[in-house]
Design a protein around this motif. Structure first.
Motif, short mmCIF file in Angstrom:
data_model
loop_
_atom_site.label_atom_id
_atom_site.label_comp_id
_atom_site.label_asym_id
_atom_site.label_seq_id
_atom_site.Cartn_x
_atom_site.Cartn_y
_atom_site.Cartn_z
N LEU A 59 16.27 31.25 -36.26
CA LEU A 59 15.24 30.92 -35.29
C LEU A 59 14.09 31.88 -35.56
CD1 LEU A 59 14.04 29.57 -32.76
CD2 LEU A 59 15.34 31.21 -31.40
N VAL A 60 12.93 31.33 -35.84
CA VAL A 60 11.74 32.15 -36.06
C VAL A 60 10.89 32.06 -34.80
CG1 VAL A 60 9.70 32.51 -37.49
CG2 VAL A 60 11.82 31.69 -38.54
N ILE A 61 10.60 33.22 -34.20
CA ILE A 61 9.71 33.32 -33.04
C ILE A 61 8.57 34.24 -33.44
CG2 ILE A 61 9.47 33.92 -30.61
CD1 ILE A 61 12.50 33.62 -30.33
N GLU A 62 7.36 33.66 -33.49
CA GLU A 62 6.20 34.39 -34.02
C GLU A 62 6.54 34.86 -35.43
OE1 GLU A 62 3.16 34.46 -32.65
OE2 GLU A 62 3.78 33.49 -30.79
N ASP A 63 6.59 36.17 -35.68
CA ASP A 63 6.90 36.68 -37.03
C ASP A 63 8.32 37.24 -37.14
OD1 ASP A 63 4.36 36.09 -38.05
OD2 ASP A 63 3.53 37.94 -37.23
N GLU A 64 9.12 37.07 -36.08
CA GLU A 64 10.48 37.61 -36.08
C GLU A 64 11.48 36.53 -36.49
OE1 GLU A 64 13.48 40.06 -33.11
OE2 GLU A 64 11.75 39.05 -32.25
N VAL A 65 12.30 36.83 -37.47
CA VAL A 65 13.35 35.92 -37.94
C VAL A 65 14.67 36.39 -37.35
CG1 VAL A 65 14.56 34.96 -39.93
CG2 VAL A 65 12.10 35.47 -40.09
N ASN A 79 3.78 30.02 -25.12
CA ASN A 79 2.72 30.46 -26.04
C ASN A 79 3.25 31.22 -27.25
OD1 ASN A 79 0.49 29.35 -24.56
ND2 ASN A 79 0.76 31.02 -23.10
N SER A 80 4.51 31.00 -27.62
CA SER A 80 5.09 31.64 -28.80
C SER A 80 5.37 30.59 -29.87
CB SER A 80 6.42 32.33 -28.44
OG SER A 80 6.23 33.35 -27.51
N TRP A 81 4.83 30.78 -31.06
CA TRP A 81 5.14 29.88 -32.17
C TRP A 81 6.60 30.08 -32.56
CZ3 TRP A 81 2.06 26.07 -33.52
CH2 TRP A 81 0.69 26.16 -33.21
N HIS A 82 7.32 28.97 -32.75
CA HIS A 82 8.74 29.09 -33.08
C HIS A 82 9.24 27.84 -33.79
CE1 HIS A 82 8.61 27.07 -29.17
NE2 HIS A 82 9.77 26.52 -29.48
N TYR A 83 10.38 28.00 -34.49
CA TYR A 83 11.07 26.86 -35.09
C TYR A 83 12.50 27.26 -35.46
CZ TYR A 83 10.06 28.85 -39.74
OH TYR A 83 9.97 29.67 -40.83
N LEU A 84 13.36 26.25 -35.55
CA LEU A 84 14.76 26.40 -35.93
C LEU A 84 14.96 25.99 -37.38
CD1 LEU A 84 16.67 24.81 -32.93
CD2 LEU A 84 17.01 27.13 -33.79
N LYS A 85 15.92 26.61 -38.03
CA LYS A 85 16.26 26.24 -39.39
C LYS A 85 17.78 26.30 -39.55
CE LYS A 85 15.49 27.53 -44.19
NZ LYS A 85 14.85 28.49 -45.09
#
Length: 100
Positions: A59-65, A79-85
């Motif tokens: 899970l990437v939240i902003e620049d944290e993996v 308001n936090s950019w995020h995505y799952l992989k």
């Protein structure tokens, strides 16, 4: 009211299969079977909580993996950019709680 995940037909979306388990004006709960990598996105009006039900991934939240696995609970502020992989060869199933 009783909801059974197995009785809800999944809807295909950009990174997998989504079952909407519950939805109201203030809260929604969905089951996400991740089949690949979600697109990077943010929510301006709602927060999310991810609970990993099965498998592992990132899970990437902003620049944290974050390496995530079964049993992890991760809050995602609005308001936090995020995505799952999903990790190749591993399942990833996540309970997604959003509010309001």
């Amino acid at each position: 009211m009783k909801v059974s995940k197995s009785e809800i037909k999944p809807k295909r979306y950009s990174c997998g299969l989504l079952r909407e388990l519950y939805s109201s004006e203030n809260l929604s709960i969905a089951h996400d079977t991740v089949l690949g990598e979600a697109r990077k996105h943010m929510h301006k009006k709602m927060e999310e909580i991810y609970y990993v039900e099965k498998g592992e991934g990132e899970l990437v939240i902003e620049d944290e993996v974050l390496n995530i696995r079964e049993g992890d609970l991760i809050p995602i502020p609005k308001n936090s950019w995020h995505y799952l992989k999903k990790m190749e060869g591993k399942p990833l199933e996540v309970l997604v709680i959003t509010y309001p």
